[in-house]
Design a protein around this motif. Structure first.
Motif, PDB file in Angstrom:
ATOM      1  N   LYS A  10       0.785  -1.200  -0.008  1.00 19.35           N
ATOM      2  CA  LYS A  10       0.058  -0.115  -0.056  1.00 19.35           C
ATOM      3  C   LYS A  10       0.811   1.116   0.004  1.00 19.35           C
ATOM      4  N   GLY A  11       0.588   1.998  -0.955  1.00 21.51           N
ATOM      5  CA  GLY A  11       1.253   3.544  -0.869  1.00 21.51           C
ATOM      6  C   GLY A  11       2.605   3.250  -1.876  1.00 21.51           C
ATOM      7  N   ARG A  12       2.924   2.062  -2.419  1.00 21.77           N
ATOM      8  CA  ARG A  12       3.866   2.067  -3.331  1.00 21.77           C
ATOM      9  C   ARG A  12       3.326   1.383  -4.617  1.00 21.77           C
ATOM     10  N   PHE A  13       2.713   0.425  -4.792  1.00 24.70           N
ATOM     11  CA  PHE A  13       2.230  -0.257  -5.791  1.00 24.70           C
ATOM     12  C   PHE A  13       0.815   0.604  -6.063  1.00 24.70           C
ATOM     13  N   ALA A  14       0.630   0.766  -7.497  1.00 24.10           N
ATOM     14  CA  ALA A  14      -0.916   0.935  -7.983  1.00 24.10           C
ATOM     15  C   ALA A  14      -1.107  -0.061  -9.227  1.00 24.10           C
ATOM     16  N   ILE A  15      -2.330  -0.442  -9.318  1.00 28.32           N
ATOM     17  CA  ILE A  15      -2.849  -1.379 -10.262  1.00 28.32           C
ATOM     18  C   ILE A  15      -4.112  -0.603 -11.117  1.00 28.32           C
ATOM     19  N   SER A  16      -3.946  -0.689 -12.274  1.00 23.72           N
ATOM     20  CA  SER A  16      -4.883  -0.126 -13.444  1.00 23.72           C
ATOM     21  C   SER A  16      -5.058  -0.900 -14.397  1.00 23.72           C
ATOM     22  N   ARG A  17      -6.082  -0.668 -15.121  1.00 19.27           N
ATOM     23  CA  ARG A  17      -6.540  -1.445 -16.336  1.00 19.27           C
ATOM     24  C   ARG A  17      -6.865  -0.528 -17.670  1.00 19.27           C
ATOM     25  N   ASP A  18      -6.772  -1.207 -18.693  1.00 20.90           N
ATOM     26  CA  ASP A  18      -7.274  -0.654 -20.098  1.00 20.90           C
ATOM     27  C   ASP A  18      -8.118  -1.504 -20.606  1.00 20.90           C
ATOM     28  N   ASN A  19      -9.435  -1.219 -20.590  1.00 16.84           N
ATOM     29  CA  ASN A  19     -10.323  -2.344 -21.055  1.00 16.84           C
ATOM     30  C   ASN A  19     -10.284  -2.401 -22.514  1.00 16.84           C
ATOM     31  N   ALA A  20      -9.994  -1.339 -23.456  1.00 11.63           N
ATOM     32  CA  ALA A  20      -9.833  -1.264 -24.748  1.00 11.63           C
ATOM     33  C   ALA A  20      -8.604  -2.309 -25.243  1.00 11.63           C
ATOM     34  N   LYS A  21      -7.796  -2.360 -24.252  1.00 15.23           N
ATOM     35  CA  LYS A  21      -6.570  -3.196 -24.649  1.00 15.23           C
ATOM     36  C   LYS A  21      -6.675  -4.389 -24.006  1.00 15.23           C
ATOM     37  N   SER A  22      -7.770  -4.745 -23.146  1.00 12.64           N
ATOM     38  CA  SER A  22      -7.813  -5.962 -22.235  1.00 12.64           C
ATOM     39  C   SER A  22      -6.453  -6.019 -21.324  1.00 12.64           C
ATOM     40  N   THR A  23      -6.067  -5.095 -20.724  1.00 13.65           N
ATOM     41  CA  THR A  23      -4.710  -5.225 -20.155  1.00 13.65           C
ATOM     42  C   THR A  23      -4.863  -4.695 -18.558  1.00 13.65           C
ATOM     43  N   VAL A  24      -4.244  -5.308 -18.036  1.00 12.87           N
ATOM     44  CA  VAL A  24      -4.000  -4.815 -16.462  1.00 12.87           C
ATOM     45  C   VAL A  24      -2.647  -4.464 -16.288  1.00 12.87           C
ATOM     46  N   TYR A  25      -2.206  -3.512 -15.516  1.00 10.87           N
ATOM     47  CA  TYR A  25      -0.847  -3.062 -15.133  1.00 10.87           C
ATOM     48  C   TYR A  25      -0.652  -2.940 -13.604  1.00 10.87           C
ATOM     49  N   LEU A  26       0.511  -3.127 -13.244  1.00 10.80           N
ATOM     50  CA  LEU A  26       0.964  -2.980 -12.067  1.00 10.80           C
ATOM     51  C   LEU A  26       2.226  -2.225 -11.889  1.00 10.80           C
ATOM     52  N   GLN A  27       2.051  -0.830 -11.683  1.00  9.61           N
ATOM     53  CA  GLN A  27       2.982   0.250 -11.139  1.00  9.61           C
ATOM     54  C   GLN A  27       3.811  -0.230  -9.823  1.00  9.61           C
ATOM     55  N   MET A  28       4.824  -0.366  -9.891  1.00  7.88           N
ATOM     56  CA  MET A  28       5.634  -0.750  -8.669  1.00  7.88           C
ATOM     57  C   MET A  28       6.752   0.305  -8.262  1.00  7.88           C
ATOM     58  N   ASN A  29       6.566   1.099  -7.181  1.00 10.34           N
ATOM     59  CA  ASN A  29       7.636   2.222  -6.876  1.00 10.34           C
ATOM     60  C   ASN A  29       8.291   1.862  -5.398  1.00 10.34           C
ATOM     61  N   SER A  30       9.387   2.324  -5.162  1.00 13.36           N
ATOM     62  CA  SER A  30       9.913   2.273  -4.141  1.00 13.36           C
ATOM     63  C   SER A  30      10.245   0.825  -3.638  1.00 13.36           C
TER      64      SER A  30
END
Length: 122
Positions: free
Chosen positions: A64-84
């Motif tokens: 929590k506070g370091r990672f962020a999950i997101s999705r792009d439905n047009a691309k059927s893709t999920v992302y995980l941005q990992m910081n720190s």
């Protein structure tokens, strides 16, 4: 039929960042919740983050506070941005998606990616 393909893993120094991607393809009618799990050597697989079709998210306390999950439905893709990133984040990361397939949309399948290695080391 349907597959999830992961990318973005690698070696990074503590404090650095990585972005994981997971794209679904095939005979897809719709995609429900998507998420990321990880498994370190000698440990059980654990939930890292999930995101629902209405954009609700949930994270493990350790990220929590370091990672962020997101999705792009047009691309059927999920992302995980990992910081720190920390050494304890080192693991194989797996994406997951609940998918309804064309011609059998009444049934929801649970799909997994093949995993991508994330190593955090100085």
């Amino acid at each position: 039929q349907v597959q999830l393909v992961e990318s973005g893993g690698g070696l990074v120094q503590p404090g650095g960042s990585l972005r994981l991607s997971c794209a679904a393809s095939g005979s897809i009618d719709s995609i429900g919740p998507m998420g990321w799990y990880r498994q370190a050597p000698g440990k059980q697989r654990e939930l890292v983050a999930v995101i629902t079709s209405d954009s609700s998210t949930n994270y493990a306390d350790s990220v929590k506070g370091r990672f962020a999950i997101s999705r792009d439905n047009a691309k059927s893709t999920v992302y995980l941005q990992m910081n720190s990133l920390k050494p304890e984040d080192t693991a194989v990361y797996y994406c997951n998606a609940h998918i309804r397939r064309r011609l059998e949309a009444w049934r929801e399948y649970d799909y997994w990616g093949q995993g991508t290695q994330v190593t955090v080391s100085s």
